[in-house]
Scaffold this active site. Sequence first.
Site, PDB file in Angstrom:
ATOM      1  N   ASP A 107      -4.940  64.255  43.850  1.00  0.00           N
ATOM      2  CA  ASP A 107      -3.651  63.811  43.313  1.00  0.00           C
ATOM      3  C   ASP A 107      -3.441  64.281  41.870  1.00  0.00           C
ATOM      4  O   ASP A 107      -4.398  64.397  41.105  1.00  0.00           O
ATOM      5  CB  ASP A 107      -3.581  62.275  43.385  1.00  0.00           C
ATOM      6  CG  ASP A 107      -2.164  61.773  43.240  1.00  0.00           C
ATOM      7  OD1 ASP A 107      -1.221  62.520  43.576  1.00  0.00           O
ATOM      8  OD2 ASP A 107      -1.985  60.630  42.769  1.00  0.00           O
ATOM      9  N   HIS A 137       0.860  72.538  42.624  1.00  0.00           N
ATOM     10  CA  HIS A 137       0.175  72.757  43.905  1.00  0.00           C
ATOM     11  C   HIS A 137      -0.501  74.128  43.897  1.00  0.00           C
ATOM     12  O   HIS A 137      -1.631  74.273  44.349  1.00  0.00           O
ATOM     13  CB  HIS A 137       1.158  72.654  45.078  1.00  0.00           C
ATOM     14  CG  HIS A 137       1.913  71.344  45.126  1.00  0.00           C
ATOM     15  ND1 HIS A 137       1.268  70.122  45.064  1.00  0.00           N
ATOM     16  CD2 HIS A 137       3.237  71.051  45.231  1.00  0.00           C
ATOM     17  CE1 HIS A 137       2.178  69.154  45.124  1.00  0.00           C
ATOM     18  NE2 HIS A 137       3.374  69.693  45.220  1.00  0.00           N
ATOM     19  N   LEU A 152     -21.272  72.301  56.583  1.00  0.00           N
ATOM     20  CA  LEU A 152     -20.357  71.318  56.003  1.00  0.00           C
ATOM     21  C   LEU A 152     -19.147  71.171  56.928  1.00  0.00           C
ATOM     22  O   LEU A 152     -18.521  72.161  57.306  1.00  0.00           O
ATOM     23  CB  LEU A 152     -19.890  71.788  54.612  1.00  0.00           C
ATOM     24  CG  LEU A 152     -18.791  70.964  53.946  1.00  0.00           C
ATOM     25  CD1 LEU A 152     -19.289  69.565  53.585  1.00  0.00           C
ATOM     26  CD2 LEU A 152     -18.270  71.664  52.688  1.00  0.00           C
TER      27      LEU A 152
HETATM   28  C1  IPE Z   1      -1.599  60.833  48.355  1.00  0.00           C
HETATM   29  O1  IPE Z   1      -0.959  61.149  47.172  1.00  0.00           O
HETATM   30  C2  IPE Z   1      -1.427  61.915  49.374  1.00  0.00           C
HETATM   31  C3  IPE Z   1      -2.096  63.166  49.092  1.00  0.00           C
HETATM   32  C4  IPE Z   1      -2.861  63.441  48.068  1.00  0.00           C
HETATM   33  C5  IPE Z   1      -1.919  64.180  50.090  1.00  0.00           C
HETATM   34  P1  IPE Z   1       0.532  60.664  46.871  1.00  0.00           P
HETATM   35  O2  IPE Z   1       0.872  61.207  45.546  1.00  0.00           O
HETATM   36  O3  IPE Z   1       1.425  61.010  47.999  1.00  0.00           O
HETATM   37  O4  IPE Z   1       0.353  59.086  46.829  1.00  0.00           O
HETATM   38  P2  IPE Z   1       1.256  57.981  46.108  1.00  0.00           P
HETATM   39  O5  IPE Z   1       2.677  58.235  46.537  1.00  0.00           O
HETATM   40  O6  IPE Z   1       1.080  58.144  44.646  1.00  0.00           O
HETATM   41  O7  IPE Z   1       0.695  56.674  46.587  1.00  0.00           O
HETATM   42  C1  IPE Z   2      -0.980  65.593  45.180  1.00  0.00           C
HETATM   43  O1  IPE Z   2      -0.317  65.756  43.982  1.00  0.00           O
HETATM   44  C2  IPE Z   2      -0.595  66.653  46.159  1.00  0.00           C
HETATM   45  C3  IPE Z   2       0.045  66.137  47.366  1.00  0.00           C
HETATM   46  C4  IPE Z   2       0.481  64.930  47.552  1.00  0.00           C
HETATM   47  C5  IPE Z   2       0.186  67.084  48.421  1.00  0.00           C
HETATM   48  P1  IPE Z   2       1.121  65.129  43.758  1.00  0.00           P
HETATM   49  O2  IPE Z   2       2.138  66.116  44.180  1.00  0.00           O
HETATM   50  O3  IPE Z   2       1.220  63.792  44.385  1.00  0.00           O
HETATM   51  O4  IPE Z   2       1.132  65.012  42.194  1.00  0.00           O
HETATM   52  P2  IPE Z   2       1.687  63.800  41.349  1.00  0.00           P
HETATM   53  O5  IPE Z   2       0.944  62.572  41.766  1.00  0.00           O
HETATM   54  O6  IPE Z   2       3.145  63.681  41.610  1.00  0.00           O
HETATM   55  O7  IPE Z   2       1.373  64.192  39.946  1.00  0.00           O
HETATM   56 MG    MG Z   3       0.769  61.933  43.729  1.00  0.00          MG
END
Ligand code: IPE
Ligand code: IPE
Ligand code: MG
Length: 318
Positions: free
Chosen positions: A15, A32, A128
């Site tokens: 995240d 990303h 793995l």
């Molecule tokens: C969780 O992250 C999902 C992934 C990393 C794929 P999110 O960014 O979607 O989660 P919330 O919305 O902060 O809970």
């Molecule tokens: C996690 O990073 C990636 C996915 C959920 C695919 P985010 O896109 O949720 O990044 P933040 O949390 O908004 O910074």
């Molecule tokens: Mg996120």
Amino acid sequence: MTPGASVRHLACIMDGNGRWAQNRGLDRTHGHMAAHHAFDAIVDGALGEGVEWLTLFAFSTENWARPEEEVTFLVHFLAERVIKRSVSRMHQRGVRLRLLGWEDPRIPVDVMDRLREAEELTRRNTTLHLTLAFNYGGRRDLCETARSLVSQGVTPERISPDTFARHMALPELPDVDLLLRTGGEHRISNFLLWHCAYAELVFLDVLWPDFRAPHFQHALELYRQRQRRFGAVGPATAPGPDHPADDGTAWPGADGRTVLPAVAAQPGRTGRAGLLGLPTTIASHLGASLLNGLKETARFALLQFSDDHGQTHGPEPW
Ligand code: IPE
Ligand code: IPE
Ligand code: MG
């Protein structure tokens, strides 16, 4: 858990990509794109540490709620950049790649094809097990399992945790030992709800694109300082970041919070335990037993003493 125990199943909520990009005035998609070094760091770390199962949360069933451009980017990016770029290297290193999640008409056929090809190519590898949770949600996993049990006519009395697990989306997936989340949020966000029942949770502030080998090692160090009891009674709690020792020197961790030095939970390195030359956990356990024993002895001696002096402790039964 014995300090130093290894992680069999590491699950990671990757995240912080969007914030990483926004902090630089860039579009969220750049976050990303910048994440591939982090992906390499966690795969390399897992291989280096002998982790058997690594499950990465790539796209949740709730992520469809994001703006369309971001969703389109994410769905293509996984297949086009992450898999295409890394699959042959992973294959050479004995990584078995698998998907965990559900097909969806919104996932283009060519993306699905590429992911399935990667699964097929690596299916005999055993070093793995790398599982990509893609269009995955823990609640849906539980609902689909219930549906499978009912549709296969499993009677209520035959439903046990083992039977239940055998009907899940990926029945071989073991319980998670360490759930790591980057990006500073302290939540599970519908990841592996069943498998995380007794996972140790480690939350790091580092944003996913900045995640590197030292963060991996730090997460493992925090895990090793935990004591897993699984509901049973274990030895006295070893000092760790959650249970600060009174003789440790604080230092700022990679997650920005104050933690104790890694050596705090190592055998014979804390003050009292060090003096006794015993591992910390055993020393604390012995200390607690010794103290209880002394209390009992003192209580007994007091009773004896008062009896010897003809005193009674309340009415005698005769
Ligand atoms: C969780 O992250 C999902 C992934 C990393 C794929 P999110 O960014 O979607 O989660 P919330 O919305 O902060 O809970
Ligand atoms: C996690 O990073 C990636 C996915 C959920 C695919 P985010 O896109 O949720 O990044 P933040 O949390 O908004 O910074
Ligand atoms: Mg996120």
